[in-house]
Design a protein around this motif. Structure first.
Motif, PDB file in Angstrom:
ATOM      1  N   GLN A 316     -71.421 -18.609  17.716  1.00 38.85           N
ATOM      2  CA  GLN A 316     -70.976 -17.222  17.687  1.00 38.85           C
ATOM      3  C   GLN A 316     -70.111 -16.507  18.941  1.00 38.85           C
ATOM      4  N   ALA A 319     -66.552 -15.046  17.333  1.00 38.56           N
ATOM      5  CA  ALA A 319     -66.897 -14.219  16.857  1.00 38.56           C
ATOM      6  C   ALA A 319     -66.679 -12.968  17.876  1.00 38.56           C
ATOM      7  N   LEU A 320     -68.185 -12.985  18.302  1.00 35.77           N
ATOM      8  CA  LEU A 320     -68.428 -12.213  19.290  1.00 35.77           C
ATOM      9  C   LEU A 320     -67.234 -11.534  20.081  1.00 35.77           C
ATOM     10  N   LYS A 322     -63.802 -12.030  19.321  1.00 36.81           N
ATOM     11  CA  LYS A 322     -63.285 -10.946  18.565  1.00 36.81           C
ATOM     12  C   LYS A 322     -64.074 -10.083  18.693  1.00 36.81           C
ATOM     13  N   GLN A 323     -65.048  -9.847  18.638  1.00 31.01           N
ATOM     14  CA  GLN A 323     -65.170  -8.085  18.140  1.00 31.01           C
ATOM     15  C   GLN A 323     -65.235  -7.474  18.898  1.00 31.01           C
ATOM     16  N   TYR A 324     -65.552  -7.440  20.830  1.00 33.77           N
ATOM     17  CA  TYR A 324     -65.232  -7.066  21.511  1.00 33.77           C
ATOM     18  C   TYR A 324     -63.823  -6.735  22.141  1.00 33.77           C
ATOM     19  N   ARG A 326     -61.477  -6.495  19.996  1.00 35.26           N
ATOM     20  CA  ARG A 326     -61.201  -5.792  18.487  1.00 35.26           C
ATOM     21  C   ARG A 326     -61.936  -3.964  19.557  1.00 35.26           C
ATOM     22  N   ALA A 327     -62.884  -3.626  19.847  1.00 32.03           N
ATOM     23  CA  ALA A 327     -63.213  -2.898  20.188  1.00 32.03           C
ATOM     24  C   ALA A 327     -62.031  -2.374  21.627  1.00 32.03           C
ATOM     25  N   THR A 356     -72.828  -2.550  17.067  1.00 32.55           N
ATOM     26  CA  THR A 356     -71.646  -3.862  15.618  1.00 32.55           C
ATOM     27  C   THR A 356     -71.064  -2.252  15.339  1.00 32.55           C
ATOM     28  N   ASN A 357     -70.592  -1.601  15.943  1.00 33.45           N
ATOM     29  CA  ASN A 357     -69.375  -0.697  15.456  1.00 33.45           C
ATOM     30  C   ASN A 357     -68.516   0.040  16.096  1.00 33.45           C
ATOM     31  N   LYS A 358     -66.971  -0.484  15.778  1.00 34.06           N
ATOM     32  CA  LYS A 358     -66.012  -0.643  16.359  1.00 34.06           C
ATOM     33  C   LYS A 358     -66.133   0.153  17.042  1.00 34.06           C
TER      34      LYS A 358
END
Length: 378
Positions: A316, A319-320, A322-324, A326-327, A356-358
């Protein structure tokens, strides 16, 4: 102060935060949540009452030093140079913890939820250490010669009018209540012996229990409540894994409320810090600075562990990250006060949807940078 987040006291074992960063998840998570609420740094809490600690102290090379100093030296060595915690250190044998624990015990004795009674327990003939059932060697000295010894002990009776854990004991929204934990935490005997044979701990001799100390699973709760009382918090929220909570919840049933302060558990999962090297290609692609890497590992992942309570898998991490990122790239130039206050309300209510909300996460990142800049200016 309504809430104060505090780490479940970390066992003072043979590791440093550089070699064992997973041990710091609860500490980092508590710090992140307190910062979001605008609270001062909380102390880092440590569990020093362990049989392993007794053995380390006995077997240490060189001149014998007092146990308290021995533990303090081990704790200090865990932190990188110049990074001693701003909120200080508190251990489960500090004077204010000991005083609070004895005060709570006396209150429970008067209420009848605790008793001092004669109990027969398996004991090692060679060293006097309380052992478990079975024929395995004594964990303290290795002897297999045990006997049933009768003596005075501190005993807790589990409450019959409420479960070991109910919703009010867990810092989580209604949808995120850990039903499995609430069920398994109650799978214990109705009578628990809370006095133990240890070289080091909260001495129970003031209660007539000579050479016995308070079970460390109780002492952990007293440590968290003592830290909360120091900061005049109404609710002490202990960051802890589900497995650890399952191990200590029954022993803490009568020690989660005292003098207007109550204790709750905030559950978090384990993090795969041993697999951070898998992020190297992404770090190169994003040209990540050291600050970005550190913030991901030391801030974002601990915060995410509050949502991934069963643990984060190594696969994971990409993906985490990339999520970080993006925020991180979506951080607003000006802080959205209303959106940030909404996150603060979520943190206070135990709701983790914001993680998990950008946009919500980006706004929290912006608030962190604002706070960091203000600190530098001061």
């Amino acid at each position: 102060m309504r809430h104060l987040f505090l780490n479940g006291p970390v066992q003072n074992g043979p590791f440093t935060f550089a070699t064992g960063p997973g041990k710091a998840v609860g500490i980092r998570l508590a710090a992140a949540l307190n910062a979001i609420l605008g609270l001062p740094p909380a102390p880092h809490l440590w569990n020093t009452v362990t049989l392993a600690g007794d053995l380390r102290h006995r077997q240490a090379d060189g001149p014998k030093i007092p146990r308290q100093r021995f533990e303090a030296d081990l704790i200090a060595a865990k932190y990188p140079p110049g990074q001693f915690p701003a909120g200080g250190i508190m251990t489960d044998t500090d004077a204010e913890v000991t005083n609070l624990a004895l005060e709570m015990i006396e209150n429970n004795l008067r209420a009848g939820t605790l008793t001092i009674s004669r109990e027969t327990v398996p004991t090692c003939r060679a060293c006097g250490h309380m052992t478990g059932t079975g024929s395995h060697p004594c964990n303290a000295c290795g002897s297999t010669d045990t006997w049933e010894r009768t003596g005075l002990h501190l005993v807790a009776e589990l409450a019959k009018d409420r479960p070991v854990l109910d919703r009010s004991d867990i810092h989580a929204s209604h949808r995120q209540q850990p039903k499995h934990l609430q069920h398994t935490a109650g799978n214990v005997t109705e009578r628990l012996i809370l006095s133990r044979t240890r070289d080091h701990g909260i001495d129970l001799s003031p209660l007539g229990l000579n050479r016995l100390v308070l079970d460390p699973r109780v002492g952990i709760h007293a440590t968290v409540l003592a830290a909360a009382r120091r900061h005049e918090a109404d609710t002490a929220v202990m960051t802890i894994t589900e497995n650890a909570a399952n191990h200590i919840a029954a022993h803490g049933q009568h020690f989660r409320k005292h003098g207007g302060t109550r204790l709750q558990y905030a559950l978090h999962g384990h993090l795969p810090y041993d697999h951070m090297a898998s992020l190297q290609p992404l770090n190169e692609a994003y040209r990540s600075s050291q600050m970005i890497k550190d913030n991901f590992e030391e801030w974002f992942l601990p915060v995410f562990s509050l949502r991934a309570k069963t643990g984060t898998r190594p696969d994971q991490l990409l993906a985490l990250f990339k999520q970080y990122m993006r925020a991180h790239l979506a951080k607003p130039v000006a802080l959205d006060e209303a959106a940030f206050e909404a996150v603060q309300r979520s943190v206070s209510a135990g709701d983790t949807e914001w993680i998990t909300n950008k946009q919500a996460l980006a706004n929290v990142m912006a608030a962190r940078e604002t706070a960091r800049a203000a600190t530098v200016e001061i």
